[in-house]
Scaffold this motif. Structure first.
Motif, PDB file in Angstrom:
ATOM      1  N   SER A   1     -23.207  42.638  65.613  1.00 57.30           N
ATOM      2  CA  SER A   1     -22.176  42.393  64.218  1.00 57.30           C
ATOM      3  C   SER A   1     -22.467  42.786  63.343  1.00 57.30           C
ATOM      4  CB  SER A   1     -22.098  40.619  64.410  1.00 57.30           C
ATOM      5  OG  SER A   1     -21.599  40.554  65.170  1.00 57.30           O
TER       6      SER A   1
ATOM      7  N   ARG B   1     -22.462  46.581  63.953  1.00 54.88           N
ATOM      8  CA  ARG B   1     -21.209  46.887  63.610  1.00 54.88           C
ATOM      9  C   ARG B   1     -20.809  47.174  62.227  1.00 54.88           C
ATOM     10  NH1 ARG B   1     -18.985  44.959  68.914  1.00 54.88           N
ATOM     11  NH2 ARG B   1     -17.434  46.942  68.519  1.00 54.88           N
ATOM     12  N   MET B   2     -20.536  46.428  61.993  1.00 54.35           N
ATOM     13  CA  MET B   2     -19.753  46.430  61.034  1.00 54.35           C
ATOM     14  C   MET B   2     -20.387  47.086  59.530  1.00 54.35           C
ATOM     15  SD  MET B   2     -18.031  42.373  59.837  1.00 54.35           S
ATOM     16  CE  MET B   2     -19.750  41.444  60.678  1.00 54.35           C
TER      17      MET B   2
ATOM     18  N   GLU C   1     -10.391  46.357  58.669  1.00 54.69           N
ATOM     19  CA  GLU C   1     -11.615  46.598  60.039  1.00 54.69           C
ATOM     20  C   GLU C   1     -12.223  45.338  60.375  1.00 54.69           C
ATOM     21  OE1 GLU C   1     -11.567  51.703  60.258  1.00 54.69           O
ATOM     22  OE2 GLU C   1     -12.670  50.711  58.893  1.00 54.69           O
ATOM     23  N   TRP C   2     -13.335  45.144  58.932  1.00 54.56           N
ATOM     24  CA  TRP C   2     -14.092  44.102  59.532  1.00 54.56           C
ATOM     25  C   TRP C   2     -13.407  42.854  59.334  1.00 54.56           C
ATOM     26  CZ3 TRP C   2     -14.147  40.389  55.671  1.00 54.56           C
ATOM     27  CH2 TRP C   2     -14.187  40.441  54.281  1.00 54.56           C
TER      28      TRP C   2
ATOM     29  N   TYR D   1     -12.236  42.252  62.968  1.00 54.51           N
ATOM     30  CA  TYR D   1     -13.062  42.021  63.983  1.00 54.51           C
ATOM     31  C   TYR D   1     -13.399  41.292  64.183  1.00 54.51           C
ATOM     32  CZ  TYR D   1     -18.459  42.912  65.504  1.00 54.51           C
ATOM     33  OH  TYR D   1     -19.307  42.135  66.788  1.00 54.51           O
TER      34      TYR D   1
ATOM     35  N   GLU E   1     -13.269  39.981  67.269  1.00 51.65           N
ATOM     36  CA  GLU E   1     -13.444  40.072  68.491  1.00 51.65           C
ATOM     37  C   GLU E   1     -14.530  38.845  68.573  1.00 51.65           C
ATOM     38  OE1 GLU E   1     -13.706  42.486  70.822  1.00 51.65           O
ATOM     39  OE2 GLU E   1     -12.619  43.803  69.684  1.00 51.65           O
TER      40      GLU E   1
END
Length: 216
Positions: free
Chosen positions: A40, A43-44, A51-52, A55, A59
């Motif tokens: 995680s 990816r961030m 966006e994060w 997420y 997600e």
């Protein structure tokens, strides 16, 4: 290539903040019913605030709307920085040394409020002619938007800028903008070999960021 400006990333370059981001967001995900994944944090890295936060909500299953996720996490990060600002060795000296010779920009994925807090606490606000968050340009790294906008506001062609970055997405972003890329990767969150291949120089620390490295 004639370098007319140096553009710094902040997280992982000037401050050792990625472990702080990871702790804060991991704890927040757990408390709010989500499930943190092993990749995680990686990816961030480079994602914009929108966006994060999306997420975490979409997600990782955080039971809060994305705008509340963003506000909560940013407040928690501000509290952490108020207690301790994790400046990396040589960061302040490197910025001031570069400011003596070039225009400076900051292209960060942190929200504007945290950028201001960090630069004020570090005494570096006056060193930067342009300071920009990815939340102000739409797409986060690895898109080149933030670097292109910083160069535009500095009045310098991107090809005449050197970018100092640490992460995979940051290195890709600066390269996509057409800048001379200098990597200062963090061992805890290593950049990919593909991203490091974009760098004209790979340094172990900011004390190695000399004029010769910047200009090549």
């Amino acid at each position: 290539m004639s370098i007319a400006a140096v553009v710094f990333d902040m997280d992982g370059v000037l401050i050792d903040s990625e472990p702080v981001w990871e702790k804060v967001r991991k704890d927040y995900v757990t408390v709010n019913g989500g499930r943190w994944q092993p990749d995680s944090q990686q990816r961030m890295m480079g994602m914009s605030t929108v966006e994060w936060s999306s997420y975490l909500a979409d997600e990782l299953g955080v039971a809060q709307p994305a705008d509340k996720v963003a506000a909560d996490v940013i407040d928690l990060m501000a509290d952490e920085y108020a207690q301790h600002l994790p400046l990396l060795p040589g960061a302040v000296d490197a910025v001031r040394r570069c400011a003596d010779s070039w225009k400076l920009g900051l292209a960060s994925s942190s929200p504007a409020s945290l950028i201001a807090l960090v630069l004020e606490k570090a005494g570096l606000m006056e060193s930067f002619a342009v300071v920009l968050s990815t939340e102000e340009v739409g797409r986060g790294k690895p898109a080149p938007d933030v670097y292109l906008t910083v160069a535009q506001r500095l009045g310098v062609d991107p090809k005449n800028c050197a970018a100092v970055e640490d992460s995979t997405n940051g290195l890709r972003s600066a390269h996509a903008a057409g800048m001379r890329v200098i990597a200062v990767p963090r061992p805890e969150f290593p950049a990919s070999a593909e991203a490091l291949a974009h760098a004209e120089a790979v340094l172990d620390g900011l004390d190695q960021l000399t004029a010769d490295v910047i200009t090549g």
